[in-house]
Scaffold this motif. Structure first.
Motif, PDB file in Angstrom:
ATOM      1  N   ILE A  25       0.841  -1.206   0.000  1.00 53.97           N
ATOM      2  CA  ILE A  25       0.000   0.000   0.000  1.00 53.97           C
ATOM      3  C   ILE A  25       0.873   1.251   0.000  1.00 53.97           C
ATOM      4  CG2 ILE A  25      -1.607   1.365   1.439  1.00 53.97           C
ATOM      5  CD1 ILE A  25      -2.979  -0.915  -0.027  1.00 53.97           C
ATOM      6  N   GLN A  26       1.931   1.245   0.806  1.00 61.26           N
ATOM      7  CA  GLN A  26       2.820   2.397   0.877  1.00 61.26           C
ATOM      8  C   GLN A  26       3.499   2.630  -0.466  1.00 61.26           C
ATOM      9  OE1 GLN A  26       6.477   2.728   1.037  1.00 61.26           O
ATOM     10  NE2 GLN A  26       6.231   4.926   1.358  1.00 61.26           N
ATOM     11  N   TRP A  27       3.924   1.578  -1.109  1.00 62.84           N
ATOM     12  CA  TRP A  27       4.580   1.675  -2.411  1.00 62.84           C
ATOM     13  C   TRP A  27       3.621   2.247  -3.458  1.00 62.84           C
ATOM     14  CZ3 TRP A  27       3.953  -2.388  -6.449  1.00 62.84           C
ATOM     15  CH2 TRP A  27       4.672  -2.087  -7.589  1.00 62.84           C
ATOM     16  N   VAL A  40      -2.409   6.363   6.008  1.00 62.69           N
ATOM     17  CA  VAL A  40      -2.972   5.854   7.264  1.00 62.69           C
ATOM     18  C   VAL A  40      -3.165   4.336   7.199  1.00 62.69           C
ATOM     19  CG1 VAL A  40      -4.940   5.989   8.844  1.00 62.69           C
ATOM     20  CG2 VAL A  40      -4.062   8.061   7.780  1.00 62.69           C
ATOM     21  N   ALA A  41      -3.521   3.816   6.026  1.00 62.02           N
ATOM     22  CA  ALA A  41      -3.713   2.360   5.879  1.00 62.02           C
ATOM     23  C   ALA A  41      -2.459   1.589   6.272  1.00 62.02           C
ATOM     24  CB  ALA A  41      -4.111   2.023   4.443  1.00 62.02           C
ATOM     25  N   LEU A  47      -0.727  -2.506  12.490  1.00 62.65           N
ATOM     26  CA  LEU A  47      -1.381  -2.905  13.735  1.00 62.65           C
ATOM     27  C   LEU A  47      -2.005  -4.290  13.613  1.00 62.65           C
ATOM     28  CD1 LEU A  47      -2.145  -2.057  16.602  1.00 62.65           C
ATOM     29  CD2 LEU A  47      -4.203  -0.998  15.648  1.00 62.65           C
ATOM     30  N   GLY A  48      -2.717  -4.532  12.518  1.00 65.09           N
ATOM     31  CA  GLY A  48      -3.325  -5.856  12.309  1.00 65.09           C
ATOM     32  C   GLY A  48      -2.278  -6.957  12.225  1.00 65.09           C
ATOM     33  N   GLY A  49      -1.199  -6.700  11.489  1.00 69.19           N
ATOM     34  CA  GLY A  49      -0.120  -7.688  11.389  1.00 69.19           C
ATOM     35  C   GLY A  49       0.519  -7.930  12.735  1.00 69.19           C
ATOM     36  N   ARG A  78       0.088   4.096  18.899  1.00 68.83           N
ATOM     37  CA  ARG A  78       0.392   5.499  19.215  1.00 68.83           C
ATOM     38  C   ARG A  78       0.340   6.366  17.950  1.00 68.83           C
ATOM     39  NH1 ARG A  78      -0.045   8.995  23.268  1.00 68.83           N
ATOM     40  NH2 ARG A  78       1.733  10.356  23.480  1.00 68.83           N
ATOM     41  N   ASN A  79       0.869   5.887  16.842  1.00 62.73           N
ATOM     42  CA  ASN A  79       0.811   6.645  15.594  1.00 62.73           C
ATOM     43  C   ASN A  79      -0.631   6.876  15.150  1.00 62.73           C
ATOM     44  OD1 ASN A  79       3.468   7.389  14.704  1.00 62.73           O
ATOM     45  ND2 ASN A  79       3.883   5.217  14.530  1.00 62.73           N
ATOM     46  N   LEU A  80      -1.463   5.852  15.259  1.00 62.26           N
ATOM     47  CA  LEU A  80      -2.874   6.013  14.894  1.00 62.26           C
ATOM     48  C   LEU A  80      -3.567   7.009  15.828  1.00 62.26           C
ATOM     49  CD1 LEU A  80      -3.736   2.361  13.913  1.00 62.26           C
ATOM     50  CD2 LEU A  80      -3.888   4.376  12.428  1.00 62.26           C
TER      51      LEU A  80
END
Length: 94
Positions: A25-27, A40-41, A47-49, A78-80
């Motif tokens: 997703i980042q790429w 944000v995804a 977090l899910g991983g 914390r980032n979220l």
């Protein structure tokens, strides 16, 4: 292979898939924006991983893996928190 082992492997592979998706997703997002961006995804996939891999590590009783995934879980959460706090602040100021 027992049912428990199959469930453990499913949890572990799900966690690995979620970590792969965060980079994917980042790429894609960075390619679209033509610069390095962390959407944000990325943090939700992280977090899910982390939750899946922490569960897997606990089931395997692997202390090294548990410590590593526990710290990641805290960082991603914390980032979220910061992201949602900033969005809320922006909405209140508009």
């Amino acid at each position: 292979m027992s049912k428990t082992e199959i469930i453990m492997l499913a949890i572990g592979f799900t966690g690995q898939f979620l970590f792969f998706m965060r980079f994917f997703i980042q790429w894609i997002y960075s390619e679209k924006m033509k610069k390095s961006v962390i959407p944000v995804a990325f943090w939700y996939f992280s977090l899910g991983g982390s939750i899946c891999l922490l569960t897997y590590a606990i089931l395997r009783k692997d202390i090294v893996f548990i410590v590593g995934q526990s710290t990641g879980f805290l960082i991603y959460t914390r980032n979220l928190y910061f992201i949602h706090k900033e969005r809320k602040r922006k909405l209140e100021n508009d």
